[in-house]
Motif scaffolding. Structure first.
Motif, mmCIF file in Angstrom:
data_model
loop_
_atom_site.group_PDB
_atom_site.id
_atom_site.type_symbol
_atom_site.label_atom_id
_atom_site.label_comp_id
_atom_site.label_asym_id
_atom_site.label_seq_id
_atom_site.Cartn_x
_atom_site.Cartn_y
_atom_site.Cartn_z
ATOM 1 N N ALA A 1 0.755 -1.274 -0.063
ATOM 2 C CA ALA A 1 0.158 -0.104 -0.252
ATOM 3 C C ALA A 1 1.010 1.198 0.030
ATOM 4 N N LYS A 2 1.931 1.074 0.599
ATOM 5 C CA LYS A 2 2.918 2.207 0.640
ATOM 6 C C LYS A 2 3.576 2.680 -0.617
ATOM 7 N N LEU A 3 3.985 1.506 -1.409
ATOM 8 C CA LEU A 3 4.470 1.469 -2.510
ATOM 9 C C LEU A 3 3.643 2.481 -3.618
ATOM 10 N N VAL A 4 2.283 1.866 -3.529
ATOM 11 C CA VAL A 4 1.155 2.255 -4.502
ATOM 12 C C VAL A 4 1.108 3.647 -4.352
ATOM 13 N N TYR A 5 1.074 4.120 -3.101
ATOM 14 C CA TYR A 5 0.820 5.620 -2.737
ATOM 15 C C TYR A 5 1.695 6.332 -3.228
ATOM 16 N N GLY A 6 3.119 5.701 -2.902
ATOM 17 C CA GLY A 6 4.232 6.378 -3.207
ATOM 18 C C GLY A 6 4.404 6.773 -4.872
ATOM 19 N N VAL A 7 4.048 5.681 -5.522
ATOM 20 C CA VAL A 7 3.943 5.979 -7.047
ATOM 21 C C VAL A 7 3.217 7.081 -7.364
ATOM 22 N N VAL A 8 1.978 6.871 -6.673
ATOM 23 C CA VAL A 8 0.768 8.077 -7.216
ATOM 24 C C VAL A 8 1.255 9.551 -6.630
ATOM 25 N N LEU A 9 1.848 9.607 -5.610
ATOM 26 C CA LEU A 9 2.637 10.942 -5.160
ATOM 27 C C LEU A 9 3.610 11.376 -5.972
ATOM 28 N N SER A 10 4.465 10.545 -6.394
ATOM 29 C CA SER A 10 5.859 10.947 -7.244
ATOM 30 C C SER A 10 5.225 11.313 -8.534
ATOM 31 N N LEU A 11 4.372 10.544 -9.186
ATOM 32 C CA LEU A 11 4.025 10.946 -10.640
ATOM 33 C C LEU A 11 3.122 12.131 -10.533
ATOM 34 N N ARG A 12 2.314 12.380 -9.628
ATOM 35 C CA ARG A 12 1.351 13.737 -9.493
ATOM 36 C C ARG A 12 2.272 14.824 -9.440
ATOM 37 N N ASN A 13 3.548 14.890 -8.490
ATOM 38 C CA ASN A 13 4.238 15.673 -8.261
ATOM 39 C C ASN A 13 5.044 16.054 -9.530
ATOM 40 N N MET A 14 5.567 15.032 -10.155
ATOM 41 C CA MET A 14 6.414 15.260 -11.389
ATOM 42 C C MET A 14 5.617 15.976 -12.496
ATOM 43 N N ILE A 15 4.160 15.374 -12.707
ATOM 44 C CA ILE A 15 3.349 16.049 -13.736
ATOM 45 C C ILE A 15 3.378 17.603 -13.522
ATOM 46 N N LYS A 16 2.922 17.988 -12.109
ATOM 47 C CA LYS A 16 2.834 19.474 -11.855
ATOM 48 C C LYS A 16 3.971 20.348 -11.978
ATOM 49 N N LYS A 17 5.224 19.739 -12.029
ATOM 50 C CA LYS A 17 6.355 20.304 -12.261
ATOM 51 C C LYS A 17 6.621 20.732 -13.477
ATOM 52 N N LEU A 18 6.333 19.484 -14.327
ATOM 53 C CA LEU A 18 6.717 19.522 -15.699
ATOM 54 C C LEU A 18 5.647 20.299 -16.582
ATOM 55 N N ALA A 19 4.330 20.092 -16.348
ATOM 56 C CA ALA A 19 3.434 20.569 -17.285
ATOM 57 C C ALA A 19 2.606 21.755 -16.425
ATOM 58 N N GLY A 20 2.691 22.036 -15.311
ATOM 59 C CA GLY A 20 2.139 23.050 -14.394
ATOM 60 C C GLY A 20 1.181 22.711 -13.601
#
Length: 215
Positions: free
Chosen positions: A108-127
């Motif tokens: 469960a921690k790994l799944v949430y970590g993937v979600v959090l990491s990808l969401r932050n990356m997208i916001k930094k790259l695409a706004g």
């Protein structure tokens, strides 16, 4: 195409609900104290019988429910034998699955970590206005729906499945609002217990099994 599993996380990054369907390798039970009580009997660290020595309900406590038609709290006398409601009739449990070797709390921690990491990356790259809704690998596809209150609905499916974000939203505006948010017996964000509501679990199961992508 098929659906593997569903995770729901609260705004404290804690997994409060888990449900799986077509997983061929199920995670090991969580370690004691690794997950909140009531998240899922499948991955609970221990299975204790009730006061009469009977195994616990696969959908958690029947006392934590509301009638969908009347809104009246349903109270169950634990000393009186109860006949299962047709609403809660479920198919027999699936055969034992092999384990992934990873405890559920770590998964469960790994799944949430993937979600959090990808969401932050997208916001930094695409706004900041850009949203992360899904991503795909060679073996699975992850779908995300996030509510304004901070709850995250995460679903894993076959990589060839179309976006299931609308299904996650349907779970939120349907069973989740009906049996969880509007249920006075459930303390939201309590940090003490998962979504232990058998009507919600039965409704989610019925909704997913009725989808065309569910073989």
């Amino acid at each position: 195409m098929t659906i593997y599993s569903l995770y729901i996380y609260d705004r404290h990054c804690t997994c409060v609900y888990y449900h799986d369907w077509h997983r061929t390798r199920r995670p090991k039970a969580a370690v004691e104290g690794g997950i909140l009580p009531g998240v899922s009997h499948v991955v609970a660290p221990s299975q204790s019988p009730d006061t009469q020595g009977r195994p616990g309900s696969p959908y958690g406590s029947p006392r934590n429910t509301l009638s969908s038609n009347t809104g009246i709290v349903i109270a169950v006398n634990e000393m009186t034998p109860q006949t299962p409601s047709p609403l809660l009739q479920t198919p027999p449990p699936p055969p034992a699955l092999s384990s992934t070797g990873l405890p559920f709390d770590e998964e469960a921690k790994l799944v949430y970590g993937v979600v959090l990491s990808l969401r932050n990356m997208i916001k930094k790259l695409a706004g900041r206005e850009e949203q992360f809704v899904n991503y795909r690998t060679s073996s699975y596809k992850m779908h995300l729906y996030e509510t304004t209150s901070g709850y995250k609905f995460v679903m894993l499916s076959d990589p060839g499945t179309d976006s299931l974000r609308f299904i996650l939203r349907q779970i939120y505006i349907g069973p989740f609002l009906e049996y969880v948010v509007r249920n006075p017996l459930i303390s939201m964000d309590s940090k003490e217990r998962g979504v232990d509501n058998e009507y919600f679990r039965a409704s989610v199961d019925r909704l997913i099994r009725g989808l065309s992508v569910f073989p």
